[in-house]
Design a protein around this motif. Structure first.
Motif, short mmCIF file in Angstrom:
data_model
loop_
_atom_site.label_atom_id
_atom_site.label_comp_id
_atom_site.label_asym_id
_atom_site.label_seq_id
_atom_site.Cartn_x
_atom_site.Cartn_y
_atom_site.Cartn_z
N CYS A 1 -3.31 5.69 1.08
CA CYS A 1 -2.71 4.40 1.11
C CYS A 1 -2.35 3.69 -0.39
CB CYS A 1 -3.68 3.22 1.87
SG CYS A 1 -4.15 3.81 3.51
N PRO A 2 -1.34 2.83 -0.31
CA PRO A 2 -1.06 2.31 -1.53
C PRO A 2 -1.96 1.05 -2.02
CG PRO A 2 0.68 1.51 -0.25
CD PRO A 2 -0.29 2.67 0.72
N ARG B 1 -11.30 -2.20 -4.66
CA ARG B 1 -9.75 -1.80 -4.58
C ARG B 1 -9.48 -2.10 -3.10
NH1 ARG B 1 -10.34 3.16 -6.10
NH2 ARG B 1 -9.88 2.83 -8.18
N LEU B 2 -8.15 -2.83 -3.00
CA LEU B 2 -7.50 -3.25 -1.84
C LEU B 2 -6.52 -2.19 -1.55
CD1 LEU B 2 -7.53 -7.20 -2.30
CD2 LEU B 2 -9.52 -5.69 -1.08
N ARG B 3 -6.38 -1.93 -0.30
CA ARG B 3 -5.28 -0.90 0.04
C ARG B 3 -4.46 -1.35 1.23
NH1 ARG B 3 -6.30 4.27 -2.37
NH2 ARG B 3 -8.47 4.23 -3.45
N ASP B 4 -3.24 -1.14 1.35
CA ASP B 4 -2.59 -1.28 2.51
C ASP B 4 -2.14 -0.34 3.00
OD1 ASP B 4 -0.66 -2.62 4.26
OD2 ASP B 4 0.50 -3.36 2.85
N CYS B 5 -2.78 0.09 4.37
CA CYS B 5 -2.77 1.37 5.04
C CYS B 5 -1.69 1.13 6.30
CB CYS B 5 -4.09 1.95 5.73
SG CYS B 5 -5.08 2.38 4.23
N PRO B 6 -0.57 1.90 6.50
CA PRO B 6 0.27 1.92 7.41
C PRO B 6 -0.42 1.85 8.90
CG PRO B 6 0.66 3.97 6.43
CD PRO B 6 -0.53 3.05 5.88
N VAL C 1 -0.23 -7.95 3.49
CA VAL C 1 -0.55 -7.01 3.92
C VAL C 1 0.59 -6.51 5.00
CG1 VAL C 1 -2.42 -5.44 4.96
CG2 VAL C 1 -3.03 -6.94 3.36
N ALA C 2 1.23 -5.57 5.03
CA ALA C 2 2.20 -4.96 6.02
C ALA C 2 1.57 -4.12 7.11
CB ALA C 2 3.45 -4.24 5.47
N GLY C 3 0.65 -3.52 6.72
CA GLY C 3 -0.13 -2.66 7.76
C GLY C 3 -1.57 -3.12 7.82
N THR C 4 -2.76 -2.27 7.72
CA THR C 4 -3.88 -2.57 7.73
C THR C 4 -4.69 -2.76 6.50
OG1 THR C 4 -3.97 -1.28 9.98
CG2 THR C 4 -6.14 -1.79 8.92
N LEU C 5 -5.50 -3.67 6.25
CA LEU C 5 -6.16 -3.91 5.03
C LEU C 5 -7.31 -2.98 5.06
CD1 LEU C 5 -6.52 -5.08 2.23
CD2 LEU C 5 -8.21 -6.68 3.53
#
Length: 164
Positions: free
Chosen positions: A113-114, A99-104, A147-151
């Motif tokens: 994170c989403p 699962r990959l997540r884009d954390c702020p 990715v807008a934040g941190t992967l």
């Protein structure tokens, strides 16, 4: 081929029941005995090999180290080392979910994170009992946004297959 033989046998059995009325009772008794014997034999065999192979080793008997994720244009590859802690069984393959997540921010908990991508893959480390083997699994993702934040990523073992 065995199914064709079974069909021919059953056709001959039915034919004998119709054409030879004086042998109906012995043939019916023989049929019931063979049917019950077959049922007992199959019942004593236990679960199929595929089911037993999935239950011999648990994920708790495995330990992982040097796990790393390398992203590519269309997916990612998870690599590392797995130690088979089972004293009896050889680890043949593992099914993994990634699962990959884009954390702020880097400090954000992954659960908050989403998720931007999920995928499953199979790795075949072929690790004998008590030994360490390298593993690798390639995951493909469709429509992963930038990715807008941190992967952040997490993974889990979802199924195992082992042999004696």
């Amino acid at each position: 081929m065995p199914i064709a033989i079974l069909v021919l046998f059953l056709a001959g059995y039915g034919y004998a029941l119709v054409v030879l009325p004086h042998l109906r009772l012995p043939l019916l008794v023989a049929g019931v005995v063979i049917g019950l014997g077959s049922a007992v034999y199959l019942w004593r065999q236990g679960p199929p090999e595929a089911e037993r192979a999935a239950q011999r080793i648990t994920a708790a008997e495995l330990s992982f180290d040097q796990v790393d994720l390398a992203r590519s244009g269309r997916g990612a590859t998870l690599t590392g080392r797995v130690t088979n802690g089972s004293p009896l069984y050889r680890l043949r393959e593992m099914s993994l979910d990634l699962r990959l997540r884009d954390c702020p921010t880097p400090e954000t908990e992954p659960a908050d994170c989403p998720t931007i991508g999920e995928s499953s893959a199979i790795s075949r480390p072929d690790a004998p009992p008590g030994q360490i083997r390298a593993f690798s699994a390639h995951f493909t993702f469709a429509n992963v946004p930038p990715v807008a934040g941190t992967l952040r990523w997490d993974w889990a073992v979802t199924a195992l297959r082992s042999t004696e």
